[in-house]
Structures are given as structure tokens and as C-alpha cells.
Design a protein around this motif. Sequence first.
Motif, PDB file in Angstrom:
ATOM      1  N   MET A   1       8.284  -4.250  53.065  1.00 41.52           N
ATOM      2  CA  MET A   1       8.809  -5.057  53.056  1.00 41.52           C
ATOM      3  C   MET A   1       8.253  -6.386  52.640  1.00 41.52           C
ATOM      4  O   MET A   1       8.299  -6.869  51.882  1.00 41.52           O
ATOM      5  CB  MET A   1       9.885  -5.379  53.689  1.00 41.52           C
ATOM      6  CG  MET A   1      11.160  -4.303  54.028  1.00 41.52           C
ATOM      7  SD  MET A   1      11.471  -4.083  56.030  1.00 41.52           S
ATOM      8  CE  MET A   1      12.430  -4.994  55.749  1.00 41.52           C
ATOM      9  N   SER A   2       6.870  -6.877  53.141  1.00 46.62           N
ATOM     10  CA  SER A   2       6.392  -7.750  53.500  1.00 46.62           C
ATOM     11  C   SER A   2       4.987  -7.596  52.008  1.00 46.62           C
ATOM     12  O   SER A   2       4.564  -8.882  51.745  1.00 46.62           O
ATOM     13  CB  SER A   2       6.209  -8.266  54.436  1.00 46.62           C
ATOM     14  OG  SER A   2       5.071  -8.246  54.993  1.00 46.62           O
ATOM     15  N   MET A   3       5.146  -6.935  51.539  1.00 54.04           N
ATOM     16  CA  MET A   3       3.966  -7.291  50.241  1.00 54.04           C
ATOM     17  C   MET A   3       4.241  -7.979  49.622  1.00 54.04           C
ATOM     18  O   MET A   3       5.172  -8.090  48.512  1.00 54.04           O
ATOM     19  CB  MET A   3       3.887  -5.491  50.146  1.00 54.04           C
ATOM     20  CG  MET A   3       2.686  -5.106  48.674  1.00 54.04           C
ATOM     21  SD  MET A   3       2.385  -3.831  48.411  1.00 54.04           S
ATOM     22  CE  MET A   3       2.188  -3.025  49.990  1.00 54.04           C
TER      23      MET A   3
ATOM     24  N   THR B   1      25.974  -8.041  59.387  1.00 61.56           N
ATOM     25  CA  THR B   1      25.243  -7.970  58.595  1.00 61.56           C
ATOM     26  C   THR B   1      23.787  -9.225  58.867  1.00 61.56           C
ATOM     27  O   THR B   1      22.839  -8.308  58.444  1.00 61.56           O
ATOM     28  CB  THR B   1      25.098  -7.902  56.703  1.00 61.56           C
ATOM     29  OG1 THR B   1      25.988  -7.073  57.087  1.00 61.56           O
ATOM     30  CG2 THR B   1      24.438  -7.769  56.055  1.00 61.56           C
ATOM     31  N   VAL B   2      23.755  -9.964  59.529  1.00 57.38           N
ATOM     32  CA  VAL B   2      22.446 -10.857  59.102  1.00 57.38           C
ATOM     33  C   VAL B   2      21.693 -10.342  60.862  1.00 57.38           C
ATOM     34  O   VAL B   2      20.449  -9.931  60.115  1.00 57.38           O
ATOM     35  CB  VAL B   2      22.742 -12.131  59.524  1.00 57.38           C
ATOM     36  CG1 VAL B   2      21.437 -12.723  59.508  1.00 57.38           C
ATOM     37  CG2 VAL B   2      22.911 -12.274  58.216  1.00 57.38           C
ATOM     38  N   ILE B   3      21.932  -9.674  61.694  1.00 56.74           N
ATOM     39  CA  ILE B   3      21.372  -9.333  62.953  1.00 56.74           C
ATOM     40  C   ILE B   3      21.129  -7.796  62.195  1.00 56.74           C
ATOM     41  O   ILE B   3      19.690  -7.622  62.596  1.00 56.74           O
ATOM     42  CB  ILE B   3      22.639  -9.516  63.610  1.00 56.74           C
ATOM     43  CG1 ILE B   3      22.670 -11.148  64.303  1.00 56.74           C
ATOM     44  CG2 ILE B   3      22.175  -8.441  64.963  1.00 56.74           C
ATOM     45  CD1 ILE B   3      24.128 -11.097  65.132  1.00 56.74           C
ATOM     46  N   LYS B   4      21.573  -6.852  61.643  1.00 57.86           N
ATOM     47  CA  LYS B   4      21.477  -5.638  61.163  1.00 57.86           C
ATOM     48  C   LYS B   4      20.015  -6.007  60.246  1.00 57.86           C
ATOM     49  O   LYS B   4      18.927  -4.996  60.245  1.00 57.86           O
ATOM     50  CB  LYS B   4      22.246  -5.425  60.557  1.00 57.86           C
ATOM     51  CG  LYS B   4      23.380  -4.384  61.335  1.00 57.86           C
ATOM     52  CD  LYS B   4      24.662  -3.429  60.285  1.00 57.86           C
ATOM     53  CE  LYS B   4      25.762  -3.066  61.178  1.00 57.86           C
ATOM     54  NZ  LYS B   4      26.478  -2.802  59.967  1.00 57.86           N
ATOM     55  N   LEU B   5      19.770  -6.907  59.826  1.00 57.65           N
ATOM     56  CA  LEU B   5      18.718  -7.260  58.907  1.00 57.65           C
ATOM     57  C   LEU B   5      17.854  -7.744  59.128  1.00 57.65           C
ATOM     58  O   LEU B   5      16.251  -7.117  59.677  1.00 57.65           O
ATOM     59  CB  LEU B   5      19.020  -7.968  57.481  1.00 57.65           C
ATOM     60  CG  LEU B   5      19.667  -7.737  55.977  1.00 57.65           C
ATOM     61  CD1 LEU B   5      20.409  -9.469  55.363  1.00 57.65           C
ATOM     62  CD2 LEU B   5      19.766  -6.692  56.029  1.00 57.65           C
ATOM     63  N   LEU B   6      17.450  -7.852  60.623  1.00 55.82           N
ATOM     64  CA  LEU B   6      16.670  -8.928  61.234  1.00 55.82           C
ATOM     65  C   LEU B   6      15.465  -7.626  62.203  1.00 55.82           C
ATOM     66  O   LEU B   6      14.685  -7.436  62.544  1.00 55.82           O
ATOM     67  CB  LEU B   6      16.742 -10.006  62.133  1.00 55.82           C
ATOM     68  CG  LEU B   6      17.004 -10.884  61.656  1.00 55.82           C
ATOM     69  CD1 LEU B   6      17.924 -12.154  62.286  1.00 55.82           C
ATOM     70  CD2 LEU B   6      16.017 -11.524  60.743  1.00 55.82           C
ATOM     71  N   VAL B   7      17.231  -6.703  62.249  1.00 53.16           N
ATOM     72  CA  VAL B   7      16.662  -5.614  63.405  1.00 53.16           C
ATOM     73  C   VAL B   7      15.896  -5.054  62.537  1.00 53.16           C
ATOM     74  O   VAL B   7      14.861  -3.982  62.788  1.00 53.16           O
ATOM     75  CB  VAL B   7      18.037  -4.499  63.926  1.00 53.16           C
ATOM     76  CG1 VAL B   7      17.692  -3.299  64.273  1.00 53.16           C
ATOM     77  CG2 VAL B   7      19.002  -5.543  65.232  1.00 53.16           C
ATOM     78  N   VAL B   8      16.312  -4.570  61.312  1.00 55.91           N
ATOM     79  CA  VAL B   8      15.051  -3.657  60.809  1.00 55.91           C
ATOM     80  C   VAL B   8      13.977  -4.156  60.686  1.00 55.91           C
ATOM     81  O   VAL B   8      13.175  -3.493  60.025  1.00 55.91           O
ATOM     82  CB  VAL B   8      16.005  -4.098  59.607  1.00 55.91           C
ATOM     83  CG1 VAL B   8      15.043  -2.423  57.818  1.00 55.91           C
ATOM     84  CG2 VAL B   8      17.217  -2.775  58.990  1.00 55.91           C
ATOM     85  N   VAL B   9      13.887  -5.513  60.316  1.00 55.40           N
ATOM     86  CA  VAL B   9      12.712  -6.011  60.223  1.00 55.40           C
ATOM     87  C   VAL B   9      11.957  -6.416  61.380  1.00 55.40           C
ATOM     88  O   VAL B   9      10.546  -5.624  61.156  1.00 55.40           O
ATOM     89  CB  VAL B   9      12.863  -8.227  59.499  1.00 55.40           C
ATOM     90  CG1 VAL B   9      11.442  -8.833  59.563  1.00 55.40           C
ATOM     91  CG2 VAL B   9      13.321  -8.034  58.190  1.00 55.40           C
TER      92      VAL B   9
ATOM     93  N   PHE C   1       8.246  -3.423  61.844  1.00 57.82           N
ATOM     94  CA  PHE C   1       6.898  -4.566  62.533  1.00 57.82           C
ATOM     95  C   PHE C   1       7.277  -3.811  63.757  1.00 57.82           C
ATOM     96  O   PHE C   1       5.244  -3.167  63.777  1.00 57.82           O
ATOM     97  CB  PHE C   1       7.299  -5.947  62.808  1.00 57.82           C
ATOM     98  CG  PHE C   1       6.911  -6.857  63.389  1.00 57.82           C
ATOM     99  CD1 PHE C   1       5.337  -7.166  63.213  1.00 57.82           C
ATOM    100  CD2 PHE C   1       6.358  -6.779  65.363  1.00 57.82           C
ATOM    101  CE1 PHE C   1       4.264  -7.570  64.063  1.00 57.82           C
ATOM    102  CE2 PHE C   1       5.787  -7.182  65.613  1.00 57.82           C
ATOM    103  CZ  PHE C   1       4.434  -8.102  65.292  1.00 57.82           C
ATOM    104  N   CYS C   2       7.325  -3.371  64.580  1.00 59.23           N
ATOM    105  CA  CYS C   2       6.799  -2.554  65.442  1.00 59.23           C
ATOM    106  C   CYS C   2       6.352  -1.377  65.691  1.00 59.23           C
ATOM    107  O   CYS C   2       5.424  -1.065  65.404  1.00 59.23           O
ATOM    108  CB  CYS C   2       8.280  -2.387  66.349  1.00 59.23           C
ATOM    109  SG  CYS C   2       8.781  -3.997  67.016  1.00 59.23           S
TER     110      CYS C   2
ATOM    111  N   MET D   1       9.647 -12.327  58.274  1.00 59.82           N
ATOM    112  CA  MET D   1       8.598 -11.031  58.101  1.00 59.82           C
ATOM    113  C   MET D   1       7.385 -11.951  57.622  1.00 59.82           C
ATOM    114  O   MET D   1       6.255 -11.296  58.055  1.00 59.82           O
ATOM    115  CB  MET D   1       9.556 -10.767  57.035  1.00 59.82           C
ATOM    116  CG  MET D   1      11.124 -10.234  56.915  1.00 59.82           C
ATOM    117  SD  MET D   1      11.574  -9.654  54.807  1.00 59.82           S
ATOM    118  CE  MET D   1      10.201  -8.659  54.135  1.00 59.82           C
ATOM    119  N   LEU D   2       7.318 -12.810  57.411  1.00 62.13           N
ATOM    120  CA  LEU D   2       5.955 -13.637  56.946  1.00 62.13           C
ATOM    121  C   LEU D   2       5.695 -13.832  58.162  1.00 62.13           C
ATOM    122  O   LEU D   2       4.418 -13.650  58.666  1.00 62.13           O
ATOM    123  CB  LEU D   2       6.230 -14.524  55.966  1.00 62.13           C
ATOM    124  CG  LEU D   2       4.853 -15.428  55.218  1.00 62.13           C
ATOM    125  CD1 LEU D   2       4.248 -14.131  54.446  1.00 62.13           C
ATOM    126  CD2 LEU D   2       4.701 -16.567  54.479  1.00 62.13           C
TER     127      LEU D   2
END
Length: 227
Positions: free
Chosen positions: A1-3, A27-35, A39-40, A74-75
Motif C-alpha cells: 500500500m505504501s510502495m 470509514t476512516v477508522i476502518k481504513l486505519l485498521v486496514v493500514v 503493517f503488522c 502509512m509512511l
Amino acid sequence: MSMGLTRHQAAAAPKVFQLKHRLGEATVIKLLVVVLKCFCDSVRVPDKLSAAELIETAEVLAATYTHDSIKDIMLALKEARVGGYKFYQSVDAGKVFDIVSSYFEKKVDWLNSQHLDTKARSTSAEHSAVAQLVAAGAAVGGIGQRLDPTHPNHDSLRRKLTITNGKARRGLITPEQAEQQRQQVQQANQRKARTDWQPHAAAQRRIESRNTTEDRRLLAKYSQPNQ
């Protein structure tokens, strides 16, 4: 995602508060959960955030960094992963917050550096523009001083010279064209003395006759005694 993600892209991305208004907080929280989940999964440690911890961490990030972008987060996680961050066999919320906080401290320095660079470039461009205007003004002034002030077309020549230099400054004509037009002005400014010029013989006789007649008239007028 961060490529391929860069600081410039992250800084220009929509901010969290903007996404909340546009997409909704959930939706914003869901996006952060995916990020966070991605990462994990990318970090090879045995102990990772649970589903509940992912949601809780995402909620804290969304509430804390409202005026930064998800791409910033993400970065931050990417730089920690590839930059040798010591996870010590686990990824927990504390380490995520530490990574993100450290990233934003560096971002402040980076933004300040970008501001100074932009200001320096702007100042340099302004100085260059001023120098060009000064040089052009000096050129106009130098040529203008060489224009013959007694020339019957002095105003017209100066106006043409001003127009030429204005076009040159705006890039409407090439430097060669500008120089050619300046030379034309200088050529038109030259007036050769006609010291060898003499009127035609018949014209000379008429001039002398007219002068003689005028002399006699004046002599007759002023030689009469007062009445």
C-alpha cells in the motif's frame, strides 16, 4: 500500500478531518485498521495487535492526528519497518504510537526545511528578476542618453526604444531581434551634417534679391525723420 509513497505525496494527501467529513468517521477508522493490519502482517514478530487492539489504536490515531493524512501514518510505519526499528518480537499499540510520534517530529523539521528552500528559491528568483530589470533599465537609459535631444523625431525614437525593450523583457522577441531594432533606432538617430550643401544658382539669386528688398524696406522705414 505504501510502495513508492513519498513525504511530498503524504503531505499533499487529504487530511483525516477532511476524510471524516467526506467519508464518515467509521470509514476512516476502518481504513486505519486496514493500514495497521497490513503493517503488522509485514513485520515478522510473534506477538502482534489483536483485532480489538487494531480498532482501538486506529481510533486513537484518528482522534490525535486529525490534521495529518492517513498516508502520513502509512509512511511512518513503512519507514519504521524498513529503517531498522527494534520491535523486540512484538508489535503493540505503544510501539505504533512511538513510531508515528517520531515520524511527525521529523515531519516538522522536514516541512520547515521545505519552507526555507521555497523561500530561498523565491528570493533568488526575485533577485534575478530585479537584476534583469535593472540591466534592461540601464541599457535603455544608456541608449536613451545617446539619442539626440534635438532630433525632430526624438520622442518617436525613444518610444520605439521603450517598446523594443519591453518586448525583449517579456520574451516576445529574441535578443537578436531586440538588438537589431535598437540598431535601427540608432541609425535613425544619426543626422549627417550637410556642410557642402549650397542652394541652386537661381534660388540663390532669389534669396539675395529678397534679402536686398527687405533691407531697403527697413532702411526706408527707420530713416524717415519723426513728424
